[in-house]
Structure formats: structure tokens, C-alpha cells
Write an enzyme that holds these catalytic residues in place. Structure first.
Site, PDB file in Angstrom:
ATOM      1  CB  THR A  14      -0.854  -0.054   1.183  1.00 25.48           C
ATOM      2  OG1 THR A  14      -1.629  -1.074   1.212  1.00 25.48           O
ATOM      3  CG2 THR A  14      -1.915   1.172   1.314  1.00 25.48           C
ATOM      4  CB  VAL A  15       3.181   2.520   2.563  1.00 25.14           C
ATOM      5  CG1 VAL A  15       3.982   3.802   2.514  1.00 25.14           C
ATOM      6  CG2 VAL A  15       2.457   2.433   3.679  1.00 25.14           C
ATOM      7  CB  ILE A 137      -0.616  14.317  10.341  1.00 21.38           C
ATOM      8  CG1 ILE A 137      -1.997  13.969  10.111  1.00 21.38           C
ATOM      9  CG2 ILE A 137      -0.364  15.382  11.349  1.00 21.38           C
ATOM     10  CD1 ILE A 137      -3.044  13.666  11.548  1.00 21.38           C
ATOM     11  CE  LYS A 206       0.255   4.651  13.516  1.00 18.32           C
ATOM     12  NZ  LYS A 206      -1.273   4.389  13.290  1.00 18.32           N
ATOM     13  N   GLY A 303      -3.434   4.897   4.494  1.00 17.35           N
ATOM     14  CA  GLY A 303      -3.670   4.870   3.183  1.00 17.35           C
ATOM     15  C   GLY A 303      -2.735   5.193   2.158  1.00 17.35           C
TER      16      GLY A 303
HETATM   17  N1  HSE Z   1      -3.892   0.393  11.112  1.00 18.83           N
HETATM   18  C1  HSE Z   1      -3.411   1.951  11.278  1.00 18.83           C
HETATM   19  C2  HSE Z   1      -4.351   2.617  11.588  1.00 18.83           C
HETATM   20  C3  HSE Z   1      -2.872   2.156   9.776  1.00 18.83           C
HETATM   21  O1  HSE Z   1      -5.722   2.138  11.663  1.00 18.83           O
HETATM   22  O2  HSE Z   1      -4.467   4.011  11.886  1.00 18.83           O
HETATM   23  C4  HSE Z   1      -1.907   3.436   9.940  1.00 18.83           C
HETATM   24  O3  HSE Z   1      -0.985   3.301  10.771  1.00 18.83           O
END
Ligand code: HSE
Length: 436
Positions: A14-15, A137, A206, A303
Site C-alpha cells: 500500500t505505502v 500529518i 506511535k 492509506g
Molecule cells: N492501522 C493503522 C490505523 C494504519 O488504523 O491507523 C496506519 O498506521
């Protein structure tokens, strides 16, 4: 002066596809910003049948990782396969070979960030990772550069889109957790293993990265208290609403007397707080600095194109550093390596918070006084209380909000309360924040 910057891309999922698409779509625009074109020289991808994004020819695809990490023509290695191994080995080989690295690998950075930051600094290469937190972001750049004049005081983040989507569905449509989760999976938001999303692990990854760069401290990922949303019911969401609160999975970090609170859990937050208005798959980070005051960063956290946007911005930054001979201008972990100070992360028992309790109790006289008596003995002061319904001799929910209390006291009090014969179910406890 180089006449192009060459990229070796590891992964075309995806990325990776988003990165390739943006580099092709905005090629001329990026060249105008950078002065030279960015070119994908090689792409490592195991699945040779995978459809190629526009602008990518078959010849650049390889299954041999050495053609990327050991390729003398490659300036910047971009790792977007995610996970621990082989990603970590690929990044370390690239660094050893003097390549600059851009990665979006949150799990790896949360657990092995120190080793990677150190390896990059020692070898004198750049390591950028904007795509690892909140997709599109630019929160890493904001903390490392835009807010670098500030002492960061607190961070409140909605950093997992899947869980925010689920909470939004439960709040707006009264859906049960399982149903909302199923919908998010159908839409393809959840991680390969949705446990990471719903149990708060992805958010904790994160948060660990944000704490590291915001407070200038190495973070032991295991010290971040993590609790997911699978235990939340529409009932608690609707009671919270009666008190003018919304329930969100928040990643919270605060500096407190030289130590750090860093935790991920469902949280009641006032319904008119800016972060409470962030719904669906959107992410947001509300961060307060001593000079700037509160700031809010909002956008798509996942995404192909939003994540690709962050990764390509990193590639452009590194390319600028290469072209101007300013590698290492911004340290990967935001502070100079020798200036970072290990700070203690408080255990969950030590935190101070307000609390929401939902007791399930027999509807009879003196129940409330026994519960409030135990809370009082543990130094917990009640802010408000409502009994939902009336069922003489039967079970009713008793919903309570407290003032600030120490979590250790709250846990002891609840253990005692849950042993009372008039309490019929384990008490539901959710932490409450004003978000200041
Ligand atoms: N699974 C993660 C989310 C994707 O739902 O934010 C992005 O890190």
C-alpha cells in the site's frame, strides 16, 4: 552537483505504491522544488505478479535486496515493508553501506529505534520516518522543527484510524464493538492483525516515537501502558454523553515533575474539546508547548497516498540535505544524541486522573453509601453520580464521575467494592481527561 537523486524502494504494498504514484504524478513539481529529479532506480518486491503503479517499469523490480542496499547508484533507501525482520536487517545494511534511509516502520522504531538512530548517527547518514506516525500529518517534522523552540508539556493523540472509526460508529450509530470492527475490516483500514489496532498496540508504537522526539528521551516501549477498546460498550458511550463527554482511544503523554506519563487507553474527553470532534478514520495530535500553547494537527493517518505523502516529503528533505551537504542537520531523534536524558516513565499505578465508574449493583438502600464510603477511605472524591433506572431488588447501573485521584488508590478501592455482595458485576472504569 548531482543531476538526480536515486531511490531504492523496498516494498510495493500500500505505502510503496503510494510513494511510486506520487513520485510519478508530481515529478515535475518536485523537481521544481528540489532542483533535480527523484528517480526510482530499483524496487525490491517479492511478489513479481503484483500490478505495477503508473510510471514504473518491470526492469526496476528485483527480488534481490542487495541490488538496493548494496547498489552504489542508490542514494536513499526507502523501507516500506513494515514489521521487525527482515526490515531491520535491511535498514541496518543500508546504513552500513552509507545509504540514507526513509522508513514508515512504526513497530520497528518503537522497539528498536535507539539502535537505528545510533547506527545512522555513527555512520553519518540521515534516517527519516515521518510516515511512521499518523500517515499524512507532518507531526514528526512539526515536533522536530516547527516546535523546536518549545518545552513540550503534553500530547493527546488520536493516532489509530481503525479504532477511531470503530468508536465513531459506536457513538453515532449505537453499533456494538464487533459489528463496527467488521465494517472497518471490510473497508480495509485495520492492520493485517487487527489486534494491533483495537488493543492499542499500534497507537502505543506511535506514542513511543512521539515521546522519544518530544521529550528527548529513549523510551522503553514496554513501559507504555496500553489498553484497547474491545471492552467498551455503547452503554458507556451513551452514559458518557449524558455527562457531556465522548469516549476516544487516546495516546497521552505528559511531563510530570521530571518524569513522563505515557499511556494509551479509552478516555472520556469533553465533547467540545477539539480532539473529541475528530471522527471516522481521521487522526489528530493535540500538542501543547510552553511557548506556543496548544496546537492541533489533523489529517488522514493511513492509506496509500496520505502515507506516501509523508514518505515522499522525507525523501525530498533527505535529497535537499544531500544536495546541500547538510546530512545530519536535524538529528533523527530530534535532540543531539549526547544531550538526550533518560526519563522515567511512570507506571500506571502512579498516574493521576479523573475516573468514570459504572457499577452494577442491587437496587436497595445503603448501596451508594457503602460504595462512596470505600471510595472516601481511598482518598477518591466523587464529582457526580446517577442511578440509571429503578428495579427494586434487581440490578441497576450506578454511574459515577470522580475528581482527580491516584490510580493505585482507584484500583484498591474497586477491588474492595467488587467484593461487596451488592455488586453483581466487575465495575467498568474509564479514565477521564480534560485535555489541557
Ligand atoms: N492501522 C493503522 C490505523 C494504519 O488504523 O491507523 C496506519 O498506521
Amino acid at each position: 552537483m548531482k543531476n538526480k537523486i536515486s531511490i531504492g524502494l523496498i516494498g510495493l504494498g500500500t505505502v510503496g505504491s503510494g510513494v511510486a504514484e506520487i513520485l510519478s504524478r508530481n515529478r515535475d513539481l518536485i523537481k521544481r522544488r528540489l532542483g533535480v529529479p527523484l528517480e526510482i532506480t530499483k524496487i525490491a518486491e517479492r511478489d513479481l505478479k503484483r500490478p505495477l503503479p503508473p510510471g514504473i517499469s518491470r526492469e526496476v523490480i528485483t527480488t534481490d535486496i542487495k541490488e538496493i542496499v548494496g547498489n552504489p547508484d542508490v542514494d536513499i533507501v526507502v523501507e516500506v515493508i513494515g514489521g521487525f525482520e527482515p526490515a531491520k536487517g535491511f535498514i541496518l545494511s543500508a546504513i552500513e553501506n552509507g545509504k540514507h534511509v526513509v522508513t514508515a516502520n512504526k513497530a520497528l522504531l518503537a522497539v528498536s529505534g535507539e539502535e537505528l538512530y545510533h547506527a545512522a548517527s555513527r555512520r553519518g547518514v540521515d534516517l527519516y520516518f515521518e510516515g511512521s506516525v499518523c500517515g499524512g500529518i507532518p507531526i514528526i517534522k512539526a515536533i522536530r522543527e516547527g516546535l523546536s523552540a518549545n518545552r513540550i508539556e503534553s500530547i493527546y493523540g488520536i493516532v489509530n484510524g481503525t479504532s477511531n472509526f470503530i468508536m465513531t460508529k459506536m457513538t453515532e450509530e449505537g453499533k456494538e464493538f464487533e459489528e463496527a470492527l467488521g465494517e472497518s475490516q471490510k473497508l480495509g483500514y485495520a492492520e493485517a492483525d487487527p489486534t494491533f489496532d483495537i488493543e492499542g498496540i499500534d497507537a502505543a508504537h506511535k506514542l513511543s516515537i512521539l515521546v522519544n522526539i518530544a521529550f528527548g528521551t529513549p523510551v522503553d516501549f514496554k513501559r507504555i501502558y496500553t489498553e484497547g477498546i474491545s471492552g467498551i460498550s455503547p452503554l458507556d458511550i451513551s452514559y458518557a454523553k449524558e455527562f457531556n463527554y465522548k469516549v476516544k482511544l487516546l495516546a497521552i503523554a505528559k511531563m510530570r515533575d521530571g518524569s513522563i506519563e505515557a499511556r494509551v487507553h479509552p478516555t472520556l474527553i469533553p465533547h467540545n474539546h477539539l480532539i473529541a470532534t475528530v471522527d471516522g478514520v481521521f487522526n489528530a495530535v493535540y500538542i501543547t508547548g510552553d511557548a506556543v500553547g496548544p496546537t492541533l494537527f489533523y489529517g488522514k493517518g493511513a492509506g496509500a497516498l496520505p502515507a506516501g505523502s509523508a514518505v515522499v516529503a522525507d525523501i525530498i528533505d533527505v535529497a535537499r540535505n544531500i544536495l546541500k551537504g547538510s546530512i545530519g542537520r536535524v538529528p533523527p531523534a530530534s535532540f543531539k544524541e549526547e544531550e538526550r536524558i533518560p526519563l522515567r516513565i511512570l507506571s500506571i499505578d502512579e498516574i493521576v486522573s479523573m475516573y468514570y465508574f459504572r457499577f452494577t449493583v442491587q437496587d436497595m438502600p445503603r448501596v451508594l453509601s457503602r460504595i462512596s464510603g470505600i471510595l472516601g477511605e481511598h482518598k477518591i472524591s466523587i464529582a457526580s453520580v446517577i442511578q440509571k433506572g429503578r428495579k427494586e431488588g434487581g440490578n441497576v447501573p450506578l454511574v459515577m464521575m470522580t475528581h482527580e485521584a491516584v490510580e493505585r488508590d482507584v484500583r484498591s478501592a474497586l477491588q474492595e467494592i467488587d467484593r461487596l455482595p451488592v455488586v453483581s458485576e466487575k465495575t467498568m472504569m474509564i479514565r477521564v481527561e480534560e485535555g489541557k
